[in-house]
Design a protein around this motif. Structure first.
Motif, short mmCIF file in Angstrom:
data_model
loop_
_atom_site.label_atom_id
_atom_site.label_comp_id
_atom_site.label_asym_id
_atom_site.label_seq_id
_atom_site.Cartn_x
_atom_site.Cartn_y
_atom_site.Cartn_z
N PHE A 173 0.82 -1.22 0.00
CA PHE A 173 0.00 0.00 0.00
C PHE A 173 0.84 1.27 0.00
O PHE A 173 0.72 2.11 -0.88
CB PHE A 173 -0.93 -0.01 1.22
N ALA A 174 1.73 1.41 0.98
CA ALA A 174 2.50 2.65 1.09
C ALA A 174 3.48 2.82 -0.06
O ALA A 174 3.62 3.93 -0.62
CB ALA A 174 3.24 2.69 2.42
N TYR A 175 4.18 1.75 -0.44
CA TYR A 175 5.21 1.87 -1.47
C TYR A 175 4.66 2.36 -2.81
O TYR A 175 5.26 3.24 -3.44
CB TYR A 175 5.97 0.57 -1.65
N PRO A 176 3.52 1.85 -3.32
CA PRO A 176 3.02 2.37 -4.59
C PRO A 176 2.78 3.88 -4.57
O PRO A 176 3.06 4.57 -5.56
CB PRO A 176 1.72 1.59 -4.81
N PHE A 177 2.27 4.39 -3.45
CA PHE A 177 2.08 5.84 -3.34
C PHE A 177 3.42 6.57 -3.34
O PHE A 177 3.60 7.59 -4.03
CB PHE A 177 1.31 6.18 -2.06
N GLU A 178 4.37 6.07 -2.56
CA GLU A 178 5.68 6.73 -2.48
C GLU A 178 6.40 6.68 -3.82
O GLU A 178 7.10 7.63 -4.20
CB GLU A 178 6.53 6.09 -1.39
N ASN A 179 6.23 5.61 -4.55
CA ASN A 179 6.86 5.50 -5.86
C ASN A 179 6.32 6.57 -6.81
O ASN A 179 7.08 7.21 -7.55
CB ASN A 179 6.62 4.11 -6.44
N GLU A 180 5.02 6.79 -6.79
CA GLU A 180 4.43 7.84 -7.62
C GLU A 180 4.92 9.22 -7.19
O GLU A 180 5.23 10.08 -8.01
CB GLU A 180 2.90 7.79 -7.55
N ARG A 181 4.98 9.43 -5.88
CA ARG A 181 5.43 10.73 -5.38
C ARG A 181 6.88 10.99 -5.78
O ARG A 181 7.23 12.11 -6.21
CB ARG A 181 5.32 10.79 -3.85
N ALA A 182 7.73 9.99 -5.65
CA ALA A 182 9.14 10.16 -5.98
C ALA A 182 9.33 10.49 -7.45
O ALA A 182 10.16 11.35 -7.81
CB ALA A 182 9.92 8.90 -5.60
N GLN A 183 8.57 9.83 -8.32
CA GLN A 183 8.69 10.13 -9.74
C GLN A 183 8.22 11.54 -10.04
O GLN A 183 8.82 12.25 -10.87
CB GLN A 183 7.87 9.11 -10.54
N ASP A 184 7.17 11.97 -9.36
CA ASP A 184 6.66 13.32 -9.55
C ASP A 184 7.62 14.37 -9.01
O ASP A 184 7.87 15.40 -9.64
CB ASP A 184 5.29 13.46 -8.86
N ALA A 185 8.20 14.09 -7.83
CA ALA A 185 9.04 15.08 -7.16
C ALA A 185 10.48 15.08 -7.67
O ALA A 185 11.10 16.14 -7.81
CB ALA A 185 9.03 14.84 -5.65
N TYR A 186 11.02 13.88 -7.95
CA TYR A 186 12.44 13.77 -8.25
C TYR A 186 12.74 13.19 -9.63
O TYR A 186 13.89 13.18 -10.06
CB TYR A 186 13.14 12.86 -7.21
N GLY A 187 11.72 12.66 -10.29
CA GLY A 187 11.93 12.06 -11.60
C GLY A 187 12.56 10.69 -11.55
O GLY A 187 13.06 10.20 -12.56
N VAL A 188 12.53 10.04 -10.39
CA VAL A 188 13.09 8.69 -10.24
C VAL A 188 12.11 7.83 -9.46
O VAL A 188 11.28 8.33 -8.70
CB VAL A 188 14.45 8.71 -9.50
N GLU A 189 12.23 6.51 -9.65
CA GLU A 189 11.40 5.61 -8.88
C GLU A 189 11.95 5.43 -7.48
O GLU A 189 13.15 5.57 -7.24
CB GLU A 189 11.31 4.25 -9.58
#
Length: 218
Positions: A173-189
């Motif tokens: 649950f938490a990781y899929p959200f964080e993965n999307e956030r990281a790509q949005d914020a930093y451009g990386v998974e």
């Protein structure tokens, strides 16, 4: 810019039952077991009360640092830290004002030893343990020892049965959200590369868990 779970809800495929709240008895069991594990626990009604608790808990002139936390964004702490009327030493602001990558990384590492380090957990076991992870360790690195005081803020939606279930919540649950956030914020998974199971605090008064009776973070 403040980031919230709702910003990514349409981008992830998750089981929303992971956000269900515990019963009153289950919450009381969680608090009792966390306290038995050496954690201080404060249960507050809502995000506003959580922010007020943090404002009162952190003394003037303390150095303050945090790892990324959607929960801290949602309760208004990050805005208050960076723009509010307080007498704290804002290490977060100092670290991210540094342009040089290596110098910023060095300062970020040193800030792990802040007087007060704040963050959240990805899940909280009713048996009295916290589970959290991040890619670099820049958040969880401060949790077990480095910070003088640790304040962990979490919505009660993160309370689950036991450590095994807490780790499932982290990965499913938490990781899929964080993965999307990281790509949005930093451009990386992102990836839960450094995972902490925090079962006990041995220093009295060092670590406080603030449980908010709302759905917060992921």
């Amino acid at each position: 810019m403040s980031q919230q779970k709702s910003d990514y809800i349409d981008e992830v495929d998750v089981d929303e039952s992971w956000d269900e709240h515990p019963s009153r008895d289950e919450l009381e069991e969680t608090v009792e077991n966390l306290e038995d594990s050496g954690f201080e626990v404060e249960v507050v009604e809502d995000a506003e009360a959580a922010l007020a608790f943090l404002q009162d808990e952190i003394p003037a002139e303390s150095s303050v640092m945090n790892g990324h936390s959607t929960t801290l964004e949602e309760i208004g702490f990050m805005e208050y830290l960076n723009e509010g009327d307080h007498d704290w030493e804002n290490l977060y602001g100092k670290v991210f004002s540094i342009d040089d990558d290596q110098a910023r990384a060095d300062a970020r590492r040193e800030a792990q030893t802040a007087d007060y380090f704040l963050g959240s957990a990805n899940a909280i076991a009713r048996t009295g343990a916290l589970v959290a992870a991040d890619l670099s360790g820049s958040r969880v690195g401060a949790y077990p020892f480095a910070a003088k005081h640790l304040l962990v803020v979490a919505g009660v939606n993160k309370v689950v049965e036991d450590v095994e279930t807490a780790r499932e919540r982290l990965h499913e649950f938490a990781y899929p959200f964080e993965n999307e956030r990281a790509q949005d914020a930093y451009g990386v998974e992102s990836y839960p590369a450094k995972e902490l199971v925090y079962r006990q605090e041995g220093t009295e008064g060092r670590t406080t868990v603030v449980l908010v009776e709302e759905t917060l973070g992921y």
